[in-house]
Design a protein around this motif. Sequence first.
Motif, PDB file in Angstrom:
ATOM      1  N   CYS A 132       0.867  -1.173   0.000  1.00  0.00           N
ATOM      2  CA  CYS A 132       0.000   0.000   0.000  1.00  0.00           C
ATOM      3  C   CYS A 132       0.900   1.219   0.000  1.00  0.00           C
ATOM      4  O   CYS A 132       1.320   1.697   1.051  1.00  0.00           O
ATOM      5  N   LEU A 133       1.230   1.698  -1.183  1.00  0.00           N
ATOM      6  CA  LEU A 133       2.196   2.771  -1.321  1.00  0.00           C
ATOM      7  C   LEU A 133       1.502   4.067  -1.730  1.00  0.00           C
ATOM      8  O   LEU A 133       0.910   4.149  -2.812  1.00  0.00           O
ATOM      9  N   GLU A 134       1.561   5.046  -0.817  1.00  0.00           N
ATOM     10  CA  GLU A 134       0.997   6.381  -1.038  1.00  0.00           C
ATOM     11  C   GLU A 134      -0.479   6.300  -1.421  1.00  0.00           C
ATOM     12  O   GLU A 134      -0.926   6.925  -2.371  1.00  0.00           O
ATOM     13  N   ASN A 135      -1.229   5.544  -0.636  1.00  0.00           N
ATOM     14  CA  ASN A 135      -2.662   5.390  -0.893  1.00  0.00           C
ATOM     15  C   ASN A 135      -3.517   5.692   0.332  1.00  0.00           C
ATOM     16  O   ASN A 135      -4.577   6.305   0.223  1.00  0.00           O
ATOM     17  N   ILE A 136      -3.066   5.301   1.521  1.00  0.00           N
ATOM     18  CA  ILE A 136      -3.910   5.402   2.711  1.00  0.00           C
ATOM     19  C   ILE A 136      -4.255   6.854   3.039  1.00  0.00           C
ATOM     20  O   ILE A 136      -5.316   7.125   3.615  1.00  0.00           O
ATOM     21  N   GLU A 137      -3.406   7.794   2.635  1.00  0.00           N
ATOM     22  CA  GLU A 137      -3.684   9.211   2.910  1.00  0.00           C
ATOM     23  C   GLU A 137      -4.835   9.758   2.062  1.00  0.00           C
ATOM     24  O   GLU A 137      -5.301  10.874   2.300  1.00  0.00           O
ATOM     25  N   HIS A 138      -5.298   8.965   1.088  1.00  0.00           N
ATOM     26  CA  HIS A 138      -6.455   9.343   0.276  1.00  0.00           C
ATOM     27  C   HIS A 138      -7.778   8.834   0.867  1.00  0.00           C
ATOM     28  O   HIS A 138      -8.842   9.166   0.342  1.00  0.00           O
ATOM     29  N   ILE A 139      -7.712   8.018   1.899  1.00  0.00           N
ATOM     30  CA  ILE A 139      -8.872   7.279   2.401  1.00  0.00           C
ATOM     31  C   ILE A 139      -9.285   7.827   3.762  1.00  0.00           C
ATOM     32  O   ILE A 139      -8.481   7.872   4.696  1.00  0.00           O
ATOM     33  N   LEU A 140     -10.551   8.226   3.887  1.00  0.00           N
ATOM     34  CA  LEU A 140     -11.019   8.779   5.155  1.00  0.00           C
ATOM     35  C   LEU A 140     -10.961   7.757   6.273  1.00  0.00           C
ATOM     36  O   LEU A 140     -10.434   8.025   7.349  1.00  0.00           O
ATOM     37  N   ASP A 141     -11.506   6.577   6.037  1.00  0.00           N
ATOM     38  CA  ASP A 141     -11.547   5.551   7.084  1.00  0.00           C
ATOM     39  C   ASP A 141     -10.288   4.696   6.979  1.00  0.00           C
ATOM     40  O   ASP A 141     -10.309   3.548   6.529  1.00  0.00           O
ATOM     41  N   ASP A 142      -9.178   5.275   7.411  1.00  0.00           N
ATOM     42  CA  ASP A 142      -7.901   4.575   7.290  1.00  0.00           C
ATOM     43  C   ASP A 142      -7.841   3.347   8.192  1.00  0.00           C
ATOM     44  O   ASP A 142      -7.189   2.353   7.850  1.00  0.00           O
ATOM     45  N   ALA A 143      -8.548   3.376   9.321  1.00  0.00           N
ATOM     46  CA  ALA A 143      -8.549   2.214  10.214  1.00  0.00           C
ATOM     47  C   ALA A 143      -9.222   1.022   9.549  1.00  0.00           C
ATOM     48  O   ALA A 143      -8.768  -0.122   9.673  1.00  0.00           O
ATOM     49  N   LYS A 144     -10.321   1.276   8.824  1.00  0.00           N
ATOM     50  CA  LYS A 144     -10.992   0.179   8.110  1.00  0.00           C
ATOM     51  C   LYS A 144     -10.093  -0.364   7.012  1.00  0.00           C
ATOM     52  O   LYS A 144      -9.988  -1.592   6.832  1.00  0.00           O
ATOM     53  N   LEU A 145      -9.440   0.514   6.256  1.00  0.00           N
ATOM     54  CA  LEU A 145      -8.548   0.035   5.201  1.00  0.00           C
ATOM     55  C   LEU A 145      -7.449  -0.842   5.798  1.00  0.00           C
ATOM     56  O   LEU A 145      -7.126  -1.898   5.251  1.00  0.00           O
ATOM     57  N   ASP A 182       0.845  23.055  -3.060  1.00  0.00           N
ATOM     58  CA  ASP A 182      -0.260  22.112  -2.892  1.00  0.00           C
ATOM     59  C   ASP A 182      -0.013  21.110  -1.773  1.00  0.00           C
ATOM     60  O   ASP A 182      -0.953  20.525  -1.238  1.00  0.00           O
ATOM     61  N   ASP A 183       1.244  20.889  -1.422  1.00  0.00           N
ATOM     62  CA  ASP A 183       1.556  19.933  -0.360  1.00  0.00           C
ATOM     63  C   ASP A 183       1.053  20.395   1.010  1.00  0.00           C
ATOM     64  O   ASP A 183       0.984  19.593   1.941  1.00  0.00           O
ATOM     65  N   ASP A 184       0.722  21.674   1.118  1.00  0.00           N
ATOM     66  CA  ASP A 184       0.173  22.193   2.369  1.00  0.00           C
ATOM     67  C   ASP A 184      -1.349  22.157   2.394  1.00  0.00           C
ATOM     68  O   ASP A 184      -1.966  22.745   3.277  1.00  0.00           O
ATOM     69  N   GLY A 185      -1.952  21.454   1.451  1.00  0.00           N
ATOM     70  CA  GLY A 185      -3.403  21.314   1.458  1.00  0.00           C
ATOM     71  C   GLY A 185      -4.082  22.436   0.682  1.00  0.00           C
ATOM     72  O   GLY A 185      -3.478  23.048  -0.195  1.00  0.00           O
ATOM     73  N   PRO A 186      -5.376  22.661   0.966  1.00  0.00           N
ATOM     74  CA  PRO A 186      -6.144  22.140   2.107  1.00  0.00           C
ATOM     75  C   PRO A 186      -6.464  20.649   1.974  1.00  0.00           C
ATOM     76  O   PRO A 186      -6.608  20.144   0.868  1.00  0.00           O
ATOM     77  N   PHE A 187      -6.548  19.976   3.121  1.00  0.00           N
ATOM     78  CA  PHE A 187      -6.890  18.564   3.177  1.00  0.00           C
ATOM     79  C   PHE A 187      -8.350  18.458   3.620  1.00  0.00           C
ATOM     80  O   PHE A 187      -8.659  18.593   4.795  1.00  0.00           O
ATOM     81  N   ARG A 188      -9.208  18.259   2.651  1.00  0.00           N
ATOM     82  CA  ARG A 188     -10.646  18.283   2.926  1.00  0.00           C
ATOM     83  C   ARG A 188     -11.162  16.868   3.189  1.00  0.00           C
ATOM     84  O   ARG A 188     -10.664  15.901   2.590  1.00  0.00           O
ATOM     85  N   PRO A 189     -12.158  16.728   4.045  1.00  0.00           N
ATOM     86  CA  PRO A 189     -12.722  15.408   4.358  1.00  0.00           C
ATOM     87  C   PRO A 189     -13.655  14.908   3.254  1.00  0.00           C
ATOM     88  O   PRO A 189     -14.796  14.541   3.511  1.00  0.00           O
ATOM     89  N   VAL A 190     -13.153  14.912   2.028  1.00  0.00           N
ATOM     90  CA  VAL A 190     -13.922  14.467   0.871  1.00  0.00           C
ATOM     91  C   VAL A 190     -13.005  13.603   0.015  1.00  0.00           C
ATOM     92  O   VAL A 190     -11.903  14.043  -0.361  1.00  0.00           O
ATOM     93  N   GLU A 191     -13.417  12.381  -0.298  1.00  0.00           N
ATOM     94  CA  GLU A 191     -12.595  11.483  -1.111  1.00  0.00           C
ATOM     95  C   GLU A 191     -12.837  11.776  -2.587  1.00  0.00           C
ATOM     96  O   GLU A 191     -13.623  11.132  -3.260  1.00  0.00           O
ATOM     97  N   ALA A 192     -12.118  12.816  -3.063  1.00  0.00           N
ATOM     98  CA  ALA A 192     -12.284  13.255  -4.440  1.00  0.00           C
ATOM     99  C   ALA A 192     -11.000  13.057  -5.239  1.00  0.00           C
ATOM    100  O   ALA A 192     -10.821  13.663  -6.287  1.00  0.00           O
ATOM    101  N   GLY A 193     -10.086  12.224  -4.755  1.00  0.00           N
ATOM    102  CA  GLY A 193      -8.847  11.943  -5.463  1.00  0.00           C
ATOM    103  C   GLY A 193      -7.618  12.515  -4.807  1.00  0.00           C
ATOM    104  O   GLY A 193      -6.501  12.044  -5.050  1.00  0.00           O
ATOM    105  N   GLY A 194      -7.793  13.549  -3.964  1.00  0.00           N
ATOM    106  CA  GLY A 194      -6.652  14.150  -3.295  1.00  0.00           C
ATOM    107  C   GLY A 194      -6.415  13.559  -1.917  1.00  0.00           C
ATOM    108  O   GLY A 194      -7.097  12.629  -1.483  1.00  0.00           O
ATOM    109  N   HIS A 195      -5.443  14.140  -1.219  1.00  0.00           N
ATOM    110  CA  HIS A 195      -5.148  13.689   0.136  1.00  0.00           C
ATOM    111  C   HIS A 195      -6.203  14.234   1.093  1.00  0.00           C
ATOM    112  O   HIS A 195      -6.545  15.411   1.044  1.00  0.00           O
ATOM    113  N   VAL A 196      -6.665  13.380   1.978  1.00  0.00           N
ATOM    114  CA  VAL A 196      -7.638  13.821   2.975  1.00  0.00           C
ATOM    115  C   VAL A 196      -6.958  14.160   4.297  1.00  0.00           C
ATOM    116  O   VAL A 196      -7.605  14.652   5.223  1.00  0.00           O
ATOM    117  N   ARG A 197      -5.664  13.901   4.391  1.00  0.00           N
ATOM    118  CA  ARG A 197      -4.880  14.299   5.570  1.00  0.00           C
ATOM    119  C   ARG A 197      -3.444  14.544   5.121  1.00  0.00           C
ATOM    120  O   ARG A 197      -3.009  14.044   4.073  1.00  0.00           O
TER     121      ARG A 197
END
Length: 256
Positions: A114-127, A156-171
């Motif tokens: 899982c390389l550079e993917n979990i930061e895109h997923i809101l429910d990281d604990a479930k993943l 862009d690396d400073d966000g914003p990190f929005r709680p929406v799974e639209a392809g970008g980082h959520v955190r």
Amino acid sequence: MERSGLVRMFGFPATLIHGDPLVLDRWLWLRRRLPATQGALQVLDVGCGTGAFTIGAARRGYRALGLSWDERNQHVAAERARVCGASAATFRIVDVRALDGEHDLIDSADVVLCLENIEHILDDAKLMRDMAACLKPGGKLLLTTPNVHYRRITRDDDGPFRPVEAGGHVRRGYDEVRLVELCRQAGLSDERISYCSGFLSQKITWLMRVLSDVHPLLAWGAVLPLRPLPPLLDGAVTRMLRWPAFSICLEARKPG
């Protein structure tokens, strides 16, 4: 540049230099943890993008299955695997947020990537729980994700990190404490945490991103002669400057 043109010309190495230099850093970290084998071991690549790491695992002798929701990327990945002669690399269209619905993958993998993917997923604990469920007893998780303490490469690396799974980082990223916590919640034993992509890789990536705003070919051509530098010098330069790595890397195991 056509997405697979370089791969047709230069084979597998081109999959690692198609984008920014951070991709090669992740592969070098991963390769050291994927010893060559003879096809008896199964790798599951969760969030495989255009398939570079899935193909790389297959070329090292693993049966490798790459998962992604992006149908276009999966077609590109399958074509690249064919061009690279990686017949043991296959690809499936799967939304990894619903990985637990892929019942045939439960207890199927010797190694999950899982390389550079979990930061895109809101429910990281479930993943993390779902990836643990896909591992055989004794199997290993290899994961990279942004280091929460990185210094931005571009704005862009400073966000914003929005709680929406639209392809970008959520955190922004993760630290050691959070990764260990996620492992333990998923029933995994964290074995080692390390880092990759230091000062040189980050600065070369900055150059590529800036020049890409002028023209992608200009950016690629300007950066190509610099790409050998990070594997040779990045560790020493990064330590000397005490520069934070861009990615934090986790090795964890499912109890046998």
